[in-house]
Design an enzyme around this catalytic site. Structure first.
Site, PDB file in Angstrom:
ATOM      1  N   LYS A  35     -15.972 -21.674 -14.567  1.00 52.36           N
ATOM      2  CA  LYS A  35     -16.108 -22.297 -13.246  1.00 52.36           C
ATOM      3  C   LYS A  35     -16.745 -23.694 -13.363  1.00 52.36           C
ATOM      4  CE  LYS A  35     -16.822 -19.312  -9.449  1.00 52.36           C
ATOM      5  NZ  LYS A  35     -17.652 -18.510  -8.545  1.00 52.36           N
ATOM      6  N   PHE A 153     -24.433 -19.392   7.617  1.00 57.81           N
ATOM      7  CA  PHE A 153     -23.510 -18.847   8.620  1.00 57.81           C
ATOM      8  C   PHE A 153     -22.088 -19.370   8.471  1.00 57.81           C
ATOM      9  CE2 PHE A 153     -27.799 -18.830  10.452  1.00 57.81           C
ATOM     10  CZ  PHE A 153     -27.940 -17.476  10.722  1.00 57.81           C
ATOM     11  N   GLU A 156     -15.466 -18.741   5.642  1.00 62.74           N
ATOM     12  CA  GLU A 156     -14.492 -19.209   4.670  1.00 62.74           C
ATOM     13  C   GLU A 156     -13.318 -19.834   5.411  1.00 62.74           C
ATOM     14  OE1 GLU A 156     -13.544 -16.225   1.719  1.00 62.74           O
ATOM     15  OE2 GLU A 156     -15.669 -15.763   1.482  1.00 62.74           O
ATOM     16  N   GLY A 258      -6.952  -6.669  16.146  1.00 66.42           N
ATOM     17  CA  GLY A 258      -6.002  -6.851  15.046  1.00 66.42           C
ATOM     18  C   GLY A 258      -5.968  -5.624  14.165  1.00 66.42           C
ATOM     19  N   GLY A 262     -12.144  -7.891   7.607  1.00 67.62           N
ATOM     20  CA  GLY A 262     -12.298  -7.699   6.169  1.00 67.62           C
ATOM     21  C   GLY A 262     -13.159  -8.801   5.600  1.00 67.62           C
ATOM     22  N   CYS A 265     -17.873 -10.306   3.527  1.00 73.57           N
ATOM     23  CA  CYS A 265     -19.154 -10.404   4.250  1.00 73.57           C
ATOM     24  C   CYS A 265     -19.391  -9.289   5.256  1.00 73.57           C
ATOM     25  CB  CYS A 265     -19.233 -11.759   4.930  1.00 73.57           C
ATOM     26  SG  CYS A 265     -18.992 -13.088   3.749  1.00 73.57           S
ATOM     27  N   LYS A 268     -19.675  -5.591   3.907  1.00 74.14           N
ATOM     28  CA  LYS A 268     -20.858  -5.333   3.072  1.00 74.14           C
ATOM     29  C   LYS A 268     -22.150  -5.540   3.854  1.00 74.14           C
ATOM     30  CE  LYS A 268     -22.104  -9.622   0.672  1.00 74.14           C
ATOM     31  NZ  LYS A 268     -23.311  -9.982   1.384  1.00 74.14           N
TER      32      LYS A 268
HETATM   33  P1  NAD Z   1     -19.566 -15.821  -4.744  1.00 73.10           P
HETATM   34  O1  NAD Z   1     -19.355 -14.557  -5.446  1.00 73.10           O
HETATM   35  O2  NAD Z   1     -18.404 -16.676  -4.335  1.00 73.10           O
HETATM   36  O3  NAD Z   1     -20.512 -16.754  -5.628  1.00 73.10           O
HETATM   37  C1  NAD Z   1     -21.682 -16.328  -6.268  1.00 73.10           C
HETATM   38  C2  NAD Z   1     -21.841 -17.113  -7.550  1.00 73.10           C
HETATM   39  O4  NAD Z   1     -23.104 -16.803  -8.151  1.00 73.10           O
HETATM   40  C3  NAD Z   1     -20.775 -16.782  -8.603  1.00 73.10           C
HETATM   41  O5  NAD Z   1     -20.093 -17.967  -8.971  1.00 73.10           O
HETATM   42  C4  NAD Z   1     -21.575 -16.197  -9.767  1.00 73.10           C
HETATM   43  O6  NAD Z   1     -21.033 -16.519 -11.026  1.00 73.10           O
HETATM   44  C5  NAD Z   1     -22.929 -16.844  -9.554  1.00 73.10           C
HETATM   45  N1  NAD Z   1     -24.032 -16.135 -10.210  1.00 73.10           N
HETATM   46  C6  NAD Z   1     -24.325 -14.812 -10.177  1.00 73.10           C
HETATM   47  N2  NAD Z   1     -25.427 -14.570 -10.904  1.00 73.10           N
HETATM   48  C7  NAD Z   1     -25.840 -15.755 -11.419  1.00 73.10           C
HETATM   49  C8  NAD Z   1     -26.907 -16.145 -12.257  1.00 73.10           C
HETATM   50  N3  NAD Z   1     -27.784 -15.265 -12.724  1.00 73.10           N
HETATM   51  N4  NAD Z   1     -27.023 -17.442 -12.579  1.00 73.10           N
HETATM   52  C9  NAD Z   1     -26.144 -18.360 -12.120  1.00 73.10           C
HETATM   53  N5  NAD Z   1     -25.104 -18.044 -11.312  1.00 73.10           N
HETATM   54  C10 NAD Z   1     -24.952 -16.760 -10.968  1.00 73.10           C
HETATM   55  O7  NAD Z   1     -20.474 -15.489  -3.481  1.00 73.10           O
HETATM   56  P2  NAD Z   1     -20.544 -16.246  -2.082  1.00 73.10           P
HETATM   57  O8  NAD Z   1     -19.393 -15.849  -1.229  1.00 73.10           O
HETATM   58  O9  NAD Z   1     -20.830 -17.692  -2.306  1.00 73.10           O
HETATM   59  O10 NAD Z   1     -21.823 -15.530  -1.447  1.00 73.10           O
HETATM   60  C11 NAD Z   1     -23.123 -15.769  -1.939  1.00 73.10           C
HETATM   61  C12 NAD Z   1     -24.113 -15.168  -0.969  1.00 73.10           C
HETATM   62  O11 NAD Z   1     -24.003 -15.817   0.310  1.00 73.10           O
HETATM   63  C13 NAD Z   1     -23.893 -13.675  -0.671  1.00 73.10           C
HETATM   64  O12 NAD Z   1     -25.134 -13.074  -0.443  1.00 73.10           O
HETATM   65  C14 NAD Z   1     -23.085 -13.690   0.615  1.00 73.10           C
HETATM   66  O13 NAD Z   1     -23.263 -12.522   1.380  1.00 73.10           O
HETATM   67  C15 NAD Z   1     -23.684 -14.874   1.333  1.00 73.10           C
HETATM   68  N6  NAD Z   1     -22.779 -15.525   2.304  1.00 73.10           N
HETATM   69  C16 NAD Z   1     -21.466 -15.702   1.998  1.00 73.10           C
HETATM   70  C17 NAD Z   1     -20.638 -16.348   2.909  1.00 73.10           C
HETATM   71  C18 NAD Z   1     -19.168 -16.545   2.647  1.00 73.10           C
HETATM   72  O14 NAD Z   1     -18.450 -16.889   3.583  1.00 73.10           O
HETATM   73  N7  NAD Z   1     -18.678 -16.347   1.445  1.00 73.10           N
HETATM   74  C19 NAD Z   1     -21.183 -16.836   4.111  1.00 73.10           C
HETATM   75  C20 NAD Z   1     -22.543 -16.649   4.365  1.00 73.10           C
HETATM   76  C21 NAD Z   1     -23.339 -16.000   3.443  1.00 73.10           C
HETATM   77  C1  UGA Z   2     -18.245 -14.251   8.524  1.00 75.21           C
HETATM   78  C2  UGA Z   2     -19.029 -14.908   9.661  1.00 75.21           C
HETATM   79  O1  UGA Z   2     -18.122 -15.357  10.676  1.00 75.21           O
HETATM   80  C3  UGA Z   2     -19.845 -16.085   9.151  1.00 75.21           C
HETATM   81  O2  UGA Z   2     -20.618 -16.648  10.204  1.00 75.21           O
HETATM   82  C4  UGA Z   2     -20.778 -15.584   8.056  1.00 75.21           C
HETATM   83  O3  UGA Z   2     -21.505 -16.656   7.496  1.00 75.21           O
HETATM   84  C5  UGA Z   2     -19.974 -14.901   6.967  1.00 75.21           C
HETATM   85  O4  UGA Z   2     -19.174 -13.837   7.532  1.00 75.21           O
HETATM   86  C6  UGA Z   2     -20.917 -14.297   5.958  1.00 75.21           C
HETATM   87  O5  UGA Z   2     -21.973 -13.830   6.311  1.00 75.21           O
HETATM   88  O6  UGA Z   2     -20.628 -14.309   4.782  1.00 75.21           O
HETATM   89  P1  UGA Z   2     -15.996 -14.816   7.199  1.00 75.21           P
HETATM   90  O7  UGA Z   2     -16.139 -13.471   6.595  1.00 75.21           O
HETATM   91  O8  UGA Z   2     -15.707 -15.989   6.332  1.00 75.21           O
HETATM   92  O9  UGA Z   2     -17.334 -15.204   8.014  1.00 75.21           O
HETATM   93  O10 UGA Z   2     -14.802 -14.758   8.242  1.00 75.21           O
HETATM   94  P2  UGA Z   2     -14.621 -14.530   9.812  1.00 75.21           P
HETATM   95  O11 UGA Z   2     -13.908 -15.689  10.373  1.00 75.21           O
HETATM   96  O12 UGA Z   2     -15.881 -14.144  10.456  1.00 75.21           O
HETATM   97  O13 UGA Z   2     -13.630 -13.290   9.813  1.00 75.21           O
HETATM   98  C7  UGA Z   2     -14.032 -12.040   9.298  1.00 75.21           C
HETATM   99  C8  UGA Z   2     -12.984 -11.002   9.576  1.00 75.21           C
HETATM  100  O14 UGA Z   2     -12.958 -10.685  10.967  1.00 75.21           O
HETATM  101  C9  UGA Z   2     -11.545 -11.422   9.234  1.00 75.21           C
HETATM  102  O15 UGA Z   2     -10.883 -10.352   8.601  1.00 75.21           O
HETATM  103  C10 UGA Z   2     -10.901 -11.728  10.562  1.00 75.21           C
HETATM  104  O16 UGA Z   2      -9.518 -11.513  10.577  1.00 75.21           O
HETATM  105  C11 UGA Z   2     -11.622 -10.731  11.450  1.00 75.21           C
HETATM  106  N1  UGA Z   2     -11.654 -11.135  12.871  1.00 75.21           N
HETATM  107  C12 UGA Z   2     -12.368 -12.204  13.260  1.00 75.21           C
HETATM  108  C13 UGA Z   2     -10.969 -10.370  13.803  1.00 75.21           C
HETATM  109  O17 UGA Z   2     -10.310  -9.363  13.460  1.00 75.21           O
HETATM  110  N2  UGA Z   2     -11.034 -10.737  15.115  1.00 75.21           N
HETATM  111  C14 UGA Z   2     -11.745 -11.807  15.532  1.00 75.21           C
HETATM  112  O18 UGA Z   2     -11.768 -12.067  16.756  1.00 75.21           O
HETATM  113  C15 UGA Z   2     -12.428 -12.565  14.583  1.00 75.21           C
END
Ligand code: NAD
Ligand code: UGA
Length: 434
Positions: A35, A153, A156, A258, A262, A265, A268
């Site tokens: 990466k 917050f 994706e 829908g 999924g 986030c 879990k």
């Molecule tokens: P991700 O899996 O995309 O990325 C996590 C990264 O951390 C990976 O690249 C992994 O290689 C790295 N990593 C793990 N252990 C490590 C270590 N010891 N040293 C260095 N790097 C390490 O995860 P993400 O989607 O970015 O989510 C991260 C956190 O943020 C989670 O707790 C998630 O719930 C939260 N979050 C995610 C989203 C989202 O939309 N994806 C939004 C809000 C909050």
């Molecule tokens: C969600 C939250 O929206 C973010 O604010 C938060 O930061 C993130 O989780 C996280 O904690 O990691 P995300 O999972 O990227 O973000 O996507 P969403 O746009 O929230 O959609 C989640 C799921 O809900 C999707 O499968 C989407 O299709 C579904 N969804 C969303 C519905 O079925 N109906 C809706 O009205 C909205």
């Protein structure tokens, strides 16, 4: 300011890139060497609109660098963000071993200068206290730290925009020194975006994140419950929910029924929140119901298909969409995948198209045909399923679809088509809740 981001996934990379864009000096660390090599070449390992341009721009400007070792990256920084993954354990609890590992790695290399450690990963309440304890326990240099919580917050698919224009910035901090530092870091963003900033206790911030995701998931499950009621009662859920959402106290967002929510986030985080409630001795049946309705959403969709198509063995089914939502290549917990697995397991001949998520799906989903174009997936199919509401699918012409299909049956899992038009053209059209 100088800041280090540990974990360069969706959250860490977006945070790092945006802070660099705002003028800070940022090092992004990840132990995934592949990466980091890509990122050093300006290539984003994730599909996220706008991110690659910002990576390239800030690499060239010298504000953004990448590293594989925490030891190389923490002592120059005043602020260190933890953005590693916190996946679910078998029992739903959040797996915190990656967070703990980072805390131990920080402890091993940290010098005696004051640093603010920011937990941005989504974690259960009281995790920051454990992170602080771990760093202090394993540090040999008398680390001077405060651990604060700054939940993320972003969504994706709109990660950059969500970060640059947040609804609010939540800082959970119990120390004045740490509060001043984090406010200094966020000042350019606050000035640029006008985002409100809310300072709360560390424990409150941790609960705000789980609470917000649980509420949004509840809203979606409520919409899916209304869809079931409307189907049975012969009403139209779109009309019903739009009218309900016109009440400003309710609002229209996240009320789209829908095939279920999924992603990495919601599933879990609500499982972890449910576990927290159990640990605290609080009745978690509301969250259990949200999960059950969500499970039922995709299963009910499959039942409708089975009922209409009768024998699935050998039937050609076109599927549009694999990603858990549009504008991402992410298929984690995607209801589309569950639906395809079930139908393919019953012998259906699945032809699928997704604009971005096919490479990821191909790693695990092998007994289906991946199409190069949307038309290829539609052509000669005996039924067409809409599983992700990509714009490319919304813009399709129903009359053209009709000409291509073997038998005109649509199961629209995201209600993207106008049902009246579809039926007038001669489709057997099954939407959600209508
Ligand atoms: P991700 O899996 O995309 O990325 C996590 C990264 O951390 C990976 O690249 C992994 O290689 C790295 N990593 C793990 N252990 C490590 C270590 N010891 N040293 C260095 N790097 C390490 O995860 P993400 O989607 O970015 O989510 C991260 C956190 O943020 C989670 O707790 C998630 O719930 C939260 N979050 C995610 C989203 C989202 O939309 N994806 C939004 C809000 C909050
Ligand atoms: C969600 C939250 O929206 C973010 O604010 C938060 O930061 C993130 O989780 C996280 O904690 O990691 P995300 O999972 O990227 O973000 O996507 P969403 O746009 O929230 O959609 C989640 C799921 O809900 C999707 O499968 C989407 O299709 C579904 N969804 C969303 C519905 O079925 N109906 C809706 O009205 C909205």
């Amino acid at each position: 300011m100088k800041a280090t981001i540990i974990g360069t996934g969706y959250v860490g990379l977006t945070t790092g890139v945006c802070l660099a864009e705002l003028g800070h000096q940022i090092i992004c660390v990840d132990n995934n060497v592949e990466k980091i090599e890509k990122l050093k070449d300006g290539i984003s390992p994730i599909f996220e609109p706008g991110i690659e341009e910002l990576i390239k721009k800030n690499l060239t400007a010298g504000r953004l660098t990448f590293a594989t070792e925490i030891a190389q990256a923490i002592n120059e920084a005043e602020i260190i963000f933890i953005c590693v993954n916190t996946p679910p354990k078998q029992d739903g609890r959040a797996e915190l071993k990656y967070v703990e590992k980072v805390a131990r790695d920080i402890a091993e290399s940290i010098n005696g200068d004051y640093k603010v450690i920011v937990d941005k990963s989504t974690v259960p309440v009281k995790t920051a206290e454990k992170v602080a304890e771990t760093i202090l326990r394993y540090s040999k240099t008398g680390a001077k730290i405060d651990v604060i919580s700054n939940p993320e917050f972003l969504k994706e698919g709109t990660a950059i925009d969500d970060t640059m224009n947040p609804d609010r910035i939540i800082i959970g901090v119990d120390s004045k020194a740490a509060e001043e530092k984090i406010l200094e870091l966020y000042r350019p963003l606050i000035e640029k975006s006008g985002a409100p900033i809310k300072i709360v206790s560390v424990r409150s911030a941790e609960l705000i994140k789980h609470g917000a995701n649980a509420f949004l998931a509840t809203k979606i499950s409520f919409a899916n419950l209304m869809a079931q009621i409307c189907e049975q009662a012969g009403a139209d859920v779109i009309e019903v929910l739009q009218a309900i959402g016109m009440d400003e106290r309710i609002g229209n967002q996240f009320l789209n029924p829908g095939i279920g929510f999924g992603g990495s986030c919601f599933p879990k985080d609500i499982a972890a929140f449910k576990k927290t409630m159990e640990i605290l001795g609080i009745d978690n049946s509301l969250i259990k119901a949200v999960e059950e309705i969500n499970q039922n959403a995709w299963q009910h969709f499959v039942q409708k298909i089975e009922k209409e198509l009768w024998v699935l063995d050998g039937k050609v089914i076109g599927v549009l969409g694999l990603a858990f939502k549009p504008n991402t290549d992410d298929i984690r917990n995607s209801p589309a995948i569950k639906i395809i697995e079930k139908l393919a397991g019953d012998g259906a001949n699945i032809k699928v198209y997704d604009p971005q998520a096919m490479a990821n799906a191909q790693k695990t989903l092998t007994n289906i045909t991946y199409c190069q174009t949307v038309n290829e997936a539609i052509k000669d199919s005996e039924a067409l399923l809409i599983c992700t509401e990509w714009d490319e699918f919304k813009n399709l012409n129903l009359a053209d679809i009709l000409k291509m299909m073997a038998t005109p049956i649509i199961f629209d899992g995201r209600n993207i088509f106008d049902q009246k038009t579809a039926r007038e053209l001669g489709f057997k059209y099954f939407g959600i809740g209508r």
